[in-house]
Enzyme design. Structure first.
Site, PDB file in Angstrom:
ATOM      1  N   CYS A  93      56.621 -11.708   4.898  1.00  0.00           N
ATOM      2  CA  CYS A  93      56.760 -12.567   3.704  1.00  0.00           C
ATOM      3  C   CYS A  93      55.962 -13.859   3.788  1.00  0.00           C
ATOM      4  O   CYS A  93      55.965 -14.655   2.840  1.00  0.00           O
ATOM      5  CB  CYS A  93      58.235 -12.880   3.449  1.00  0.00           C
ATOM      6  SG  CYS A  93      58.899 -14.166   4.533  1.00  0.00           S
ATOM      7  N   CYS A 148      62.087 -14.673  11.347  1.00  0.00           N
ATOM      8  CA  CYS A 148      61.569 -15.359  10.160  1.00  0.00           C
ATOM      9  C   CYS A 148      62.659 -16.243   9.553  1.00  0.00           C
ATOM     10  O   CYS A 148      63.760 -15.765   9.254  1.00  0.00           O
ATOM     11  CB  CYS A 148      61.066 -14.346   9.134  1.00  0.00           C
ATOM     12  SG  CYS A 148      60.454 -15.179   7.650  1.00  0.00           S
ATOM     13  N   HIS A 173      71.195 -15.597  25.140  1.00  0.00           N
ATOM     14  CA  HIS A 173      70.360 -16.651  24.553  1.00  0.00           C
ATOM     15  C   HIS A 173      69.103 -16.104  23.889  1.00  0.00           C
ATOM     16  O   HIS A 173      68.145 -16.845  23.678  1.00  0.00           O
ATOM     17  CB  HIS A 173      70.002 -17.693  25.621  1.00  0.00           C
ATOM     18  CG  HIS A 173      71.194 -18.470  26.115  1.00  0.00           C
ATOM     19  ND1 HIS A 173      71.196 -19.236  27.258  1.00  0.00           N
ATOM     20  CD2 HIS A 173      72.448 -18.588  25.605  1.00  0.00           C
ATOM     21  CE1 HIS A 173      72.385 -19.794  27.430  1.00  0.00           C
ATOM     22  NE2 HIS A 173      73.169 -19.411  26.441  1.00  0.00           N
ATOM     23  N   ARG A 181      55.379 -21.361  27.733  1.00  0.00           N
ATOM     24  CA  ARG A 181      56.343 -20.628  28.562  1.00  0.00           C
ATOM     25  C   ARG A 181      56.086 -19.123  28.494  1.00  0.00           C
ATOM     26  O   ARG A 181      56.232 -18.417  29.491  1.00  0.00           O
ATOM     27  CB  ARG A 181      57.774 -20.942  28.115  1.00  0.00           C
ATOM     28  CG  ARG A 181      58.213 -22.341  28.560  1.00  0.00           C
ATOM     29  CD  ARG A 181      59.614 -22.656  28.087  1.00  0.00           C
ATOM     30  NE  ARG A 181      60.591 -21.725  28.603  1.00  0.00           N
ATOM     31  CZ  ARG A 181      61.783 -21.491  28.024  1.00  0.00           C
ATOM     32  NH1 ARG A 181      62.124 -22.123  26.917  1.00  0.00           N
ATOM     33  NH2 ARG A 181      62.628 -20.634  28.553  1.00  0.00           N
ATOM     34  N   GLY A 204      72.317 -17.147  40.205  1.00  0.00           N
ATOM     35  CA  GLY A 204      71.250 -18.031  39.746  1.00  0.00           C
ATOM     36  C   GLY A 204      71.559 -18.806  38.481  1.00  0.00           C
ATOM     37  O   GLY A 204      70.663 -19.060  37.689  1.00  0.00           O
ATOM     38  N   THR A 205      72.815 -19.185  38.313  1.00  0.00           N
ATOM     39  CA  THR A 205      73.126 -20.045  37.166  1.00  0.00           C
ATOM     40  C   THR A 205      73.889 -21.281  37.630  1.00  0.00           C
ATOM     41  O   THR A 205      74.738 -21.195  38.509  1.00  0.00           O
ATOM     42  CB  THR A 205      73.919 -19.308  36.066  1.00  0.00           C
ATOM     43  OG1 THR A 205      74.263 -20.257  35.039  1.00  0.00           O
ATOM     44  CG2 THR A 205      75.171 -18.636  36.567  1.00  0.00           C
ATOM     45  N   TYR A 256      56.922 -23.167  23.602  1.00  0.00           N
ATOM     46  CA  TYR A 256      57.295 -21.763  23.804  1.00  0.00           C
ATOM     47  C   TYR A 256      56.074 -20.902  24.138  1.00  0.00           C
ATOM     48  O   TYR A 256      56.139 -19.990  24.960  1.00  0.00           O
ATOM     49  CB  TYR A 256      58.079 -21.215  22.591  1.00  0.00           C
ATOM     50  CG  TYR A 256      59.534 -21.608  22.688  1.00  0.00           C
ATOM     51  CD1 TYR A 256      60.438 -20.846  23.424  1.00  0.00           C
ATOM     52  CD2 TYR A 256      60.001 -22.783  22.115  1.00  0.00           C
ATOM     53  CE1 TYR A 256      61.759 -21.232  23.576  1.00  0.00           C
ATOM     54  CE2 TYR A 256      61.320 -23.186  22.253  1.00  0.00           C
ATOM     55  CZ  TYR A 256      62.199 -22.397  22.980  1.00  0.00           C
ATOM     56  OH  TYR A 256      63.508 -22.793  23.144  1.00  0.00           O
ATOM     57  N   ASN A 260      73.882 -18.091  44.869  1.00  0.00           N
ATOM     58  CA  ASN A 260      73.145 -19.278  44.433  1.00  0.00           C
ATOM     59  C   ASN A 260      72.625 -20.010  45.670  1.00  0.00           C
ATOM     60  O   ASN A 260      73.244 -19.952  46.739  1.00  0.00           O
ATOM     61  CB  ASN A 260      74.073 -20.211  43.631  1.00  0.00           C
ATOM     62  CG  ASN A 260      73.308 -21.154  42.718  1.00  0.00           C
ATOM     63  OD1 ASN A 260      72.460 -21.928  43.171  1.00  0.00           O
ATOM     64  ND2 ASN A 260      73.594 -21.101  41.428  1.00  0.00           N
TER      65      ASN A 260
HETATM   66  P1  OAD Z   1      69.743 -23.820  35.511  1.00  0.00           P
HETATM   67  O1  OAD Z   1      68.342 -24.288  35.665  1.00  0.00           O
HETATM   68  O2  OAD Z   1      70.712 -24.761  34.912  1.00  0.00           O
HETATM   69  O3  OAD Z   1      70.326 -23.384  36.911  1.00  0.00           O
HETATM   70  C1  OAD Z   1      69.610 -22.554  37.784  1.00  0.00           C
HETATM   71  C2  OAD Z   1      70.508 -22.250  38.957  1.00  0.00           C
HETATM   72  O4  OAD Z   1      69.846 -21.336  39.800  1.00  0.00           O
HETATM   73  C3  OAD Z   1      70.862 -23.465  39.817  1.00  0.00           C
HETATM   74  O5  OAD Z   1      72.262 -23.451  40.080  1.00  0.00           O
HETATM   75  C4  OAD Z   1      70.074 -23.251  41.106  1.00  0.00           C
HETATM   76  O6  OAD Z   1      70.746 -23.751  42.247  1.00  0.00           O
HETATM   77  C5  OAD Z   1      69.976 -21.749  41.145  1.00  0.00           C
HETATM   78  N1  OAD Z   1      68.825 -21.189  41.862  1.00  0.00           N
HETATM   79  C6  OAD Z   1      67.549 -21.679  41.938  1.00  0.00           C
HETATM   80  N2  OAD Z   1      66.764 -20.841  42.621  1.00  0.00           N
HETATM   81  C7  OAD Z   1      67.539 -19.804  42.992  1.00  0.00           C
HETATM   82  C8  OAD Z   1      67.308 -18.589  43.705  1.00  0.00           C
HETATM   83  N3  OAD Z   1      66.096 -18.275  44.190  1.00  0.00           N
HETATM   84  N4  OAD Z   1      68.350 -17.749  43.901  1.00  0.00           N
HETATM   85  C9  OAD Z   1      69.587 -18.049  43.432  1.00  0.00           C
HETATM   86  N5  OAD Z   1      69.861 -19.163  42.743  1.00  0.00           N
HETATM   87  C10 OAD Z   1      68.857 -20.020  42.519  1.00  0.00           C
HETATM   88  O7  OAD Z   1      69.683 -22.437  34.685  1.00  0.00           O
HETATM   89  P2  OAD Z   1      70.837 -21.698  33.868  1.00  0.00           P
HETATM   90  O8  OAD Z   1      72.148 -21.809  34.539  1.00  0.00           O
HETATM   91  O9  OAD Z   1      70.315 -20.349  33.560  1.00  0.00           O
HETATM   92  O10 OAD Z   1      69.740 -22.521  27.690  1.00  0.00           O
HETATM   93  O11 OAD Z   1      70.854 -22.552  32.539  1.00  0.00           O
HETATM   94  C11 OAD Z   1      71.663 -22.129  31.495  1.00  0.00           C
HETATM   95  C12 OAD Z   1      71.011 -22.434  30.178  1.00  0.00           C
HETATM   96  O12 OAD Z   1      70.641 -23.808  30.120  1.00  0.00           O
HETATM   97  C13 OAD Z   1      69.698 -21.725  29.936  1.00  0.00           C
HETATM   98  O13 OAD Z   1      69.874 -20.426  29.420  1.00  0.00           O
HETATM   99  C14 OAD Z   1      69.024 -22.611  28.930  1.00  0.00           C
HETATM  100  C15 OAD Z   1      69.288 -23.925  29.627  1.00  0.00           C
HETATM  101  O14 OAD Z   1      69.175 -25.058  28.886  1.00  0.00           O
HETATM  102  C16 OAD Z   1      69.118 -22.725  26.539  1.00  0.00           C
HETATM  103  O15 OAD Z   1      67.933 -22.971  26.444  1.00  0.00           O
HETATM  104  C17 OAD Z   1      70.023 -22.631  25.354  1.00  0.00           C
END
Ligand code: OAD
Length: 245
Positions: free
Chosen positions: A154, A130, A122, A72, A191-192, A69, A217
């Site tokens: 604490c 803590c 998240h 990051r 972007g998910t 972390y 996406n």
């Molecule tokens: P992911 O890494 O799973 O997905 C990222 C998405 O963004 C993919 O579908 C890519 O195609 C897309 N992408 C990449 N570059 C892009 C851009 N410039 N513009 C648009 N889209 C783009 O990330 P999340 O869906 O956020 O959770 O992942 C969900 C959760 O899984 C996160 O919050 C994290 C992870 O494990 C925890 O840590 C609990």
């Protein structure tokens, strides 16, 4: 490549919407240089989530988890919001409380771009929690002087203020996200990968309640077939086009 007509359609839907919401994921910060989780170069290609992002991993080895972390936090501190983050901040200014921004990201870049009301499903990588007294506070120091860090109140062991696999989402935040999904006319999903639940259930929920879903996406996702419009390309290019200033 997204045709101009699709951009124009998205713009029109957004302009006509009484209420709108956006759900963002790691892809929106990709153009800021922050690695995503699942794509090429994604964090879960090089690290095992079970070793770094679960309560069990933290109980076993808090120092290793914190080192990851801390690394990051350094990447994120050195990054800047991009045009996608700024466009969503602009949409909030335009629509006020008729717009809700929901993010799975912990990087805080939406706030740094000017978004004021962000539902962080998240958590936030800049929060510490803590494990002994429950004290939550922000700590922006990078690197942290001591790993694992200790509670100023604490002396207990601190953990990152993020949600790990196997943990529930913050209840109130989740209720507000569901409410936004149920009541919006348009949901932008940017972007998910749309594979991590419960966040991934928000788009189907919005759709069942009549919202139009616009996916932004660079790739096809499991949501693409359900979306009313898929705008293929980087969110830093597409969001500014559909959110007029
Ligand atoms: P992911 O890494 O799973 O997905 C990222 C998405 O963004 C993919 O579908 C890519 O195609 C897309 N992408 C990449 N570059 C892009 C851009 N410039 N513009 C648009 N889209 C783009 O990330 P999340 O869906 O956020 O959770 O992942 C969900 C959760 O899984 C996160 O919050 C994290 C992870 O494990 C925890 O840590 C609990």
């Amino acid at each position: 490549m997204t045709p101009d007509s699709a951009i124009e359609t998205a713009r029109g839907w957004l302009r006509a919407a009484s209420r709108a919401a956006a759900l963002t994921g790691a892809g929106i910060s990709a153009e800021s240089g922050i690695p995503t989780f699942r794509g090429a170069g994604g964090l879960w290609r090089n690290y095992r989530a079970e070793d770094l992002a679960t309560p069990e991993a933290f109980a076993r080895d808090p120092k290793t988890v914190w080192e990851w972390y801390d690394w990051r936090r350094g990447l994120i501190r050195d990054a800047k919001p991009n045009l996608g983050h700024y466009a969503l901040a602009q949409l909030e200014r335009r629509m006020g409380d008729r717009f809700v921004l929901i993010t799975q990201n912990v990087d805080g870049l939406h706030n740094r771009a000017g978004s004021e009301r962000v539902l962080k499903l998240h958590g936030d990588i800049w929060w510490t929690l803590c494990t002994a007294c429950g004290d939550v506070r922000s700590d922006f120091r990078v690197p942290l002087p001591e790993l694992p860090p200790r509670c100023a109140a604490c002396g207990g062991l601190l953990r990152p203020g993020v949600v790990w696999f196997g943990e529930p989402l913050p209840a109130r935040t989740w209720e507000q996200a569901e409410e936004a999904a149920r009541t919006c006319d348009v949901l932008l999903v940017a972007g998910t990968s749309a594979v991590v639940y419960p966040a991934a259930s928000l788009a189907p929920l919005a759709r069942r309640h009549g919202a139009r879903i616009i996916e932004i996406n660079t790739e096809v996702t499991p949501l693409s077939g359900e979306a009313d419009l898929c705008l293929k390309g980087p969110s830093g290019e597409i969001l500014p086009q559909i959110i007029e200033s």
